[in-house]
Design a protein around this motif. Structure first.
Motif, PDB file in Angstrom:
ATOM      1  N   PHE A  91       0.673  -1.450  -0.077  1.00 32.88           N
ATOM      2  CA  PHE A  91      -0.140   0.092  -0.112  1.00 32.88           C
ATOM      3  C   PHE A  91       1.030   1.314   0.072  1.00 32.88           C
ATOM      4  CE2 PHE A  91      -3.034  -3.184   1.711  1.00 32.88           C
ATOM      5  CZ  PHE A  91      -3.928  -3.032   0.641  1.00 32.88           C
ATOM      6  N   ALA A  92       2.126   1.183   0.102  1.00 32.79           N
ATOM      7  CA  ALA A  92       3.031   2.257  -0.012  1.00 32.79           C
ATOM      8  C   ALA A  92       3.501   2.514  -1.525  1.00 32.79           C
ATOM      9  CB  ALA A  92       4.193   1.961   0.829  1.00 32.79           C
ATOM     10  N   SER A  93       3.003   1.422  -2.485  1.00 33.21           N
ATOM     11  CA  SER A  93       3.514   1.700  -3.796  1.00 33.21           C
ATOM     12  C   SER A  93       2.479   2.146  -4.600  1.00 33.21           C
ATOM     13  CB  SER A  93       3.605   0.019  -4.184  1.00 33.21           C
ATOM     14  OG  SER A  93       3.898   0.116  -5.660  1.00 33.21           O
ATOM     15  N   ASP A  94       3.014   2.607  -5.761  1.00 31.68           N
ATOM     16  CA  ASP A  94       2.158   3.342  -6.753  1.00 31.68           C
ATOM     17  C   ASP A  94       1.652   2.231  -7.863  1.00 31.68           C
ATOM     18  OD1 ASP A  94       2.281   5.977  -5.801  1.00 31.68           O
ATOM     19  OD2 ASP A  94       3.972   6.163  -7.317  1.00 31.68           O
ATOM     20  N   ASP A  95       2.069   1.086  -7.472  1.00 29.22           N
ATOM     21  CA  ASP A  95       1.525  -0.199  -8.426  1.00 29.22           C
ATOM     22  C   ASP A  95       0.491  -0.899  -7.939  1.00 29.22           C
ATOM     23  OD1 ASP A  95       3.619   0.438 -10.205  1.00 29.22           O
ATOM     24  OD2 ASP A  95       5.095  -0.681  -9.256  1.00 29.22           O
ATOM     25  N   VAL A  96       0.075  -0.583  -6.757  1.00 25.65           N
ATOM     26  CA  VAL A  96      -1.447  -1.209  -6.206  1.00 25.65           C
ATOM     27  C   VAL A  96      -2.466  -1.229  -7.107  1.00 25.65           C
ATOM     28  CG1 VAL A  96      -2.784  -1.366  -4.503  1.00 25.65           C
ATOM     29  CG2 VAL A  96      -0.415  -0.991  -3.897  1.00 25.65           C
ATOM     30  N   SER A  97      -3.076  -2.425  -7.299  1.00 26.44           N
ATOM     31  CA  SER A  97      -4.324  -2.560  -8.186  1.00 26.44           C
ATOM     32  C   SER A  97      -5.408  -2.108  -7.157  1.00 26.44           C
ATOM     33  CB  SER A  97      -4.731  -4.054  -8.358  1.00 26.44           C
ATOM     34  OG  SER A  97      -5.710  -4.243  -8.988  1.00 26.44           O
ATOM     35  N   VAL A  98      -6.136  -1.181  -7.641  1.00 26.20           N
ATOM     36  CA  VAL A  98      -6.913  -0.221  -6.766  1.00 26.20           C
ATOM     37  C   VAL A  98      -8.458  -0.881  -7.479  1.00 26.20           C
ATOM     38  CG1 VAL A  98      -8.060   1.730  -6.195  1.00 26.20           C
ATOM     39  CG2 VAL A  98      -5.719   1.653  -6.683  1.00 26.20           C
ATOM     40  N   PRO A  99      -9.371  -1.515  -6.609  1.00 25.70           N
ATOM     41  CA  PRO A  99     -10.785  -2.076  -7.201  1.00 25.70           C
ATOM     42  C   PRO A  99     -11.644  -0.745  -7.641  1.00 25.70           C
ATOM     43  CG  PRO A  99      -9.989  -3.159  -5.031  1.00 25.70           C
ATOM     44  CD  PRO A  99      -9.175  -1.998  -5.290  1.00 25.70           C
ATOM     45  N   LEU A 100     -12.490  -0.964  -8.810  1.00 26.00           N
ATOM     46  CA  LEU A 100     -13.219   0.060  -8.972  1.00 26.00           C
ATOM     47  C   LEU A 100     -14.390   0.018  -8.062  1.00 26.00           C
ATOM     48  CD1 LEU A 100     -13.290  -0.156 -12.877  1.00 26.00           C
ATOM     49  CD2 LEU A 100     -11.779   1.313 -11.394  1.00 26.00           C
ATOM     50  N   GLY A 136      -9.970  -4.008 -11.462  1.00 25.45           N
ATOM     51  CA  GLY A 136      -9.070  -3.164 -10.666  1.00 25.45           C
ATOM     52  C   GLY A 136      -8.341  -2.053 -11.669  1.00 25.45           C
ATOM     53  N   ARG A 137      -8.184  -0.750 -11.036  1.00 22.78           N
ATOM     54  CA  ARG A 137      -7.149   0.049 -11.797  1.00 22.78           C
ATOM     55  C   ARG A 137      -5.905  -0.391 -11.653  1.00 22.78           C
ATOM     56  NH1 ARG A 137      -8.947   4.686 -14.006  1.00 22.78           N
ATOM     57  NH2 ARG A 137     -10.741   4.608 -12.840  1.00 22.78           N
ATOM     58  N   GLU A 138      -5.102  -0.398 -12.584  1.00 20.26           N
ATOM     59  CA  GLU A 138      -3.674  -0.826 -12.505  1.00 20.26           C
ATOM     60  C   GLU A 138      -2.646   0.144 -13.177  1.00 20.26           C
ATOM     61  OE1 GLU A 138      -3.231  -3.826 -11.199  1.00 20.26           O
ATOM     62  OE2 GLU A 138      -5.274  -4.637 -11.335  1.00 20.26           O
ATOM     63  N   THR A 139      -1.491   0.101 -12.933  1.00 17.48           N
ATOM     64  CA  THR A 139      -0.429   1.070 -13.644  1.00 17.48           C
ATOM     65  C   THR A 139       0.202   0.149 -14.705  1.00 17.48           C
ATOM     66  OG1 THR A 139       1.435   0.099 -12.190  1.00 17.48           O
ATOM     67  CG2 THR A 139       0.103   1.764 -11.272  1.00 17.48           C
ATOM     68  N   GLN A 140       0.624   0.736 -15.779  1.00 20.44           N
ATOM     69  CA  GLN A 140       1.475   0.332 -17.083  1.00 20.44           C
ATOM     70  C   GLN A 140       2.659  -0.521 -16.289  1.00 20.44           C
ATOM     71  OE1 GLN A 140       3.895   1.380 -21.174  1.00 20.44           O
ATOM     72  NE2 GLN A 140       2.429   2.940 -20.053  1.00 20.44           N
ATOM     73  N   LYS A 141       3.229  -0.224 -15.465  1.00 21.08           N
ATOM     74  CA  LYS A 141       4.312  -0.951 -14.914  1.00 21.08           C
ATOM     75  C   LYS A 141       3.817  -2.228 -14.438  1.00 21.08           C
ATOM     76  CE  LYS A 141       8.050  -0.797 -11.447  1.00 21.08           C
ATOM     77  NZ  LYS A 141       8.855   0.278 -10.301  1.00 21.08           N
ATOM     78  N   SER A 142       3.015  -2.374 -13.674  1.00 23.92           N
ATOM     79  CA  SER A 142       2.401  -3.780 -12.840  1.00 23.92           C
ATOM     80  C   SER A 142       1.690  -4.466 -14.003  1.00 23.92           C
ATOM     81  CB  SER A 142       1.510  -3.511 -12.041  1.00 23.92           C
ATOM     82  OG  SER A 142       0.071  -2.937 -12.372  1.00 23.92           O
ATOM     83  N   VAL A 143       1.222  -4.086 -15.127  1.00 27.56           N
ATOM     84  CA  VAL A 143       0.356  -4.703 -16.115  1.00 27.56           C
ATOM     85  C   VAL A 143       1.551  -5.268 -16.981  1.00 27.56           C
ATOM     86  CG1 VAL A 143      -0.991  -4.751 -18.222  1.00 27.56           C
ATOM     87  CG2 VAL A 143      -1.710  -3.817 -16.050  1.00 27.56           C
ATOM     88  N   ARG A 144       2.397  -4.328 -17.373  1.00 24.06           N
ATOM     89  CA  ARG A 144       3.650  -4.983 -18.305  1.00 24.06           C
ATOM     90  C   ARG A 144       4.581  -5.983 -17.574  1.00 24.06           C
ATOM     91  NH1 ARG A 144       5.384  -0.766 -22.764  1.00 24.06           N
ATOM     92  NH2 ARG A 144       7.013  -2.142 -22.892  1.00 24.06           N
ATOM     93  N   ALA A 145       4.568  -5.930 -16.303  1.00 25.52           N
ATOM     94  CA  ALA A 145       5.492  -6.778 -15.473  1.00 25.52           C
ATOM     95  C   ALA A 145       4.667  -8.244 -15.844  1.00 25.52           C
ATOM     96  CB  ALA A 145       5.708  -6.438 -14.196  1.00 25.52           C
ATOM     97  N   VAL A 146       3.641  -8.287 -15.420  1.00 27.13           N
ATOM     98  CA  VAL A 146       2.792  -9.572 -15.355  1.00 27.13           C
ATOM     99  C   VAL A 146       2.868 -10.025 -16.847  1.00 27.13           C
ATOM    100  CG1 VAL A 146       0.497 -10.797 -15.055  1.00 27.13           C
ATOM    101  CG2 VAL A 146       1.389  -8.993 -13.239  1.00 27.13           C
ATOM    102  N   GLU A 184      -5.170   4.305 -19.901  1.00 21.62           N
ATOM    103  CA  GLU A 184      -5.425   3.655 -18.503  1.00 21.62           C
ATOM    104  C   GLU A 184      -5.425   2.040 -18.690  1.00 21.62           C
ATOM    105  OE1 GLU A 184      -8.332   6.171 -16.174  1.00 21.62           O
ATOM    106  OE2 GLU A 184      -9.219   6.061 -18.145  1.00 21.62           O
ATOM    107  N   PHE A 185      -5.103   1.552 -17.336  1.00 27.16           N
ATOM    108  CA  PHE A 185      -5.054   0.087 -17.331  1.00 27.16           C
ATOM    109  C   PHE A 185      -5.878  -0.317 -16.268  1.00 27.16           C
ATOM    110  CE2 PHE A 185      -1.098   2.012 -19.366  1.00 27.16           C
ATOM    111  CZ  PHE A 185      -0.771   0.939 -20.314  1.00 27.16           C
ATOM    112  N   PHE A 186      -6.411  -1.429 -16.592  1.00 24.02           N
ATOM    113  CA  PHE A 186      -7.371  -2.120 -15.735  1.00 24.02           C
ATOM    114  C   PHE A 186      -7.424  -3.710 -15.893  1.00 24.02           C
ATOM    115  CE2 PHE A 186      -9.238   1.759 -17.210  1.00 24.02           C
ATOM    116  CZ  PHE A 186      -9.693   2.435 -16.321  1.00 24.02           C
ATOM    117  N   SER A 187      -7.746  -4.319 -14.851  1.00 25.33           N
ATOM    118  CA  SER A 187      -7.867  -5.767 -14.863  1.00 25.33           C
ATOM    119  C   SER A 187      -9.176  -6.411 -14.430  1.00 25.33           C
ATOM    120  CB  SER A 187      -6.695  -6.334 -13.905  1.00 25.33           C
ATOM    121  OG  SER A 187      -7.023  -5.964 -12.673  1.00 25.33           O
TER     122      SER A 187
END
Length: 281
Positions: A91-100, A136-146, A184-187
């Protein structure tokens, strides 16, 4: 919302239609949609708006799959969750998936687009009643990593067959279609009982959305693995191959984005040509 014919996506879908890797068959599919709403989309938007107005506290009472202590994928008990090897929420990271939550106009507009894309892609399912927190609302970094992590095994196998730079070609084509910098990136993280893809070892659904007027497109990325041998690939739901062989129903708009020089055989496997390296270069 219209399903678009993107030649580059068709080429990649042919390559990634079912790649036999050690212990798993990996499948990836890319689909592009115009986000221009038609009458059915407007009806769905009205349903979501009314639901949010009449049940303002519903979301808060629901579990949030995007912040479970496991990475997005099917867990050992068969549930769709997050797994520690792929995704460690912080929760200290900007890469957390945020549920809509569905409690803002922005969230509701996104949910309408995501549900509409799923309804078109999986015409034998109805996602209208999917709970907002499954997105979930995602970051480009987290989506690309997965995605890069999951493409690493098929990329290694395809490289042996003469197909180089798969990940680079994948992201280059997505960027050409939707424009990554402005997207924008979502999951979509459903429980296994509600997933449109069954009998998988793991699975991911991602959306890359650019609503800028000159683009106004959405890219759906479906990526999953099925444990087993070569025969398992042919047992996967027929939908696995629909991008390479368009199915009737959704309206389609042609695009000139292409990967010339790549030919795909009837089983979804690429004909390895010397010109393929030039095509994705």
């Amino acid at each position: 919302m219209k399903l678009l014919d993107i030649d580059g996506f068709a080429a990649l879908n042919g390559v990634l239609g079912s790649v036999q890797c050690p212990g798993v068959v990996v499948t990836a599919r890319l689909e592009a949609y115009s986000c221009k709403r038609v009458s059915h989309d407007k009806k769905l938007a009205k349903i979501i708006q009314e639901r949010a107005a009449t049940s303002p506290n519903t979301v808060a009472q629901q579990p949030s799959p995007s912040i479970m202590p496991f990475p997005v994928g099917f867990g050992e008990d068969g549930s769709f969750a997050l797994t520690p090897l792929e995704y460690q929420p912080s929760f200290a990271s900007d890469d957390v998936s945020v549920p809509l939550q569905g409690d803002s106009a922005e969230d509701r507009a996104a949910i309408v687009d995501l549900i509409t894309a799923l309804n078109v892609s999986y015409s034998d399912h109805d996602f209208t009643d999917v709970h907002p927190s499954y997105f979930g609302r995602e970051t480009q970094k987290s989506v690309r990593a997965v995605i890069n992590n999951k493409l690493s095994m098929p990329s290694q196998e395809l490289r042996k067959a003469g197909v180089p730079d798969l990940e680079a070609a994948f992201w280059r084509e997505v960027d050409r279609v939707v424009g990554l910098k402005e997207s924008e990136f979502f999951s979509y993280n459903p429980p296994s009982s509600e997933s449109p893809v069954e009998s998988t070892s793991w699975g991911h659904f991602f959306f890359v959305v650019n609503k800028h007027h000159e683009v106004n497109k959405l890219v759906l990325v479906v990526l999953y693995g099925v444990a087993g041998d070569d025969d398992v690939a042919m047992e996967i739901d027929d939908h696995t191959f629909t991008s390479a062989a368009p199915q009737p129903g959704p309206s389609r708009v042609s695009s000139s984005n292409s990967l010339p020089g790549l030919e795909v055989d009837a089983c979804g496997s690429p004909s390895r040509q010397e010109s393929y390296a030039d095509a994705i270069g």
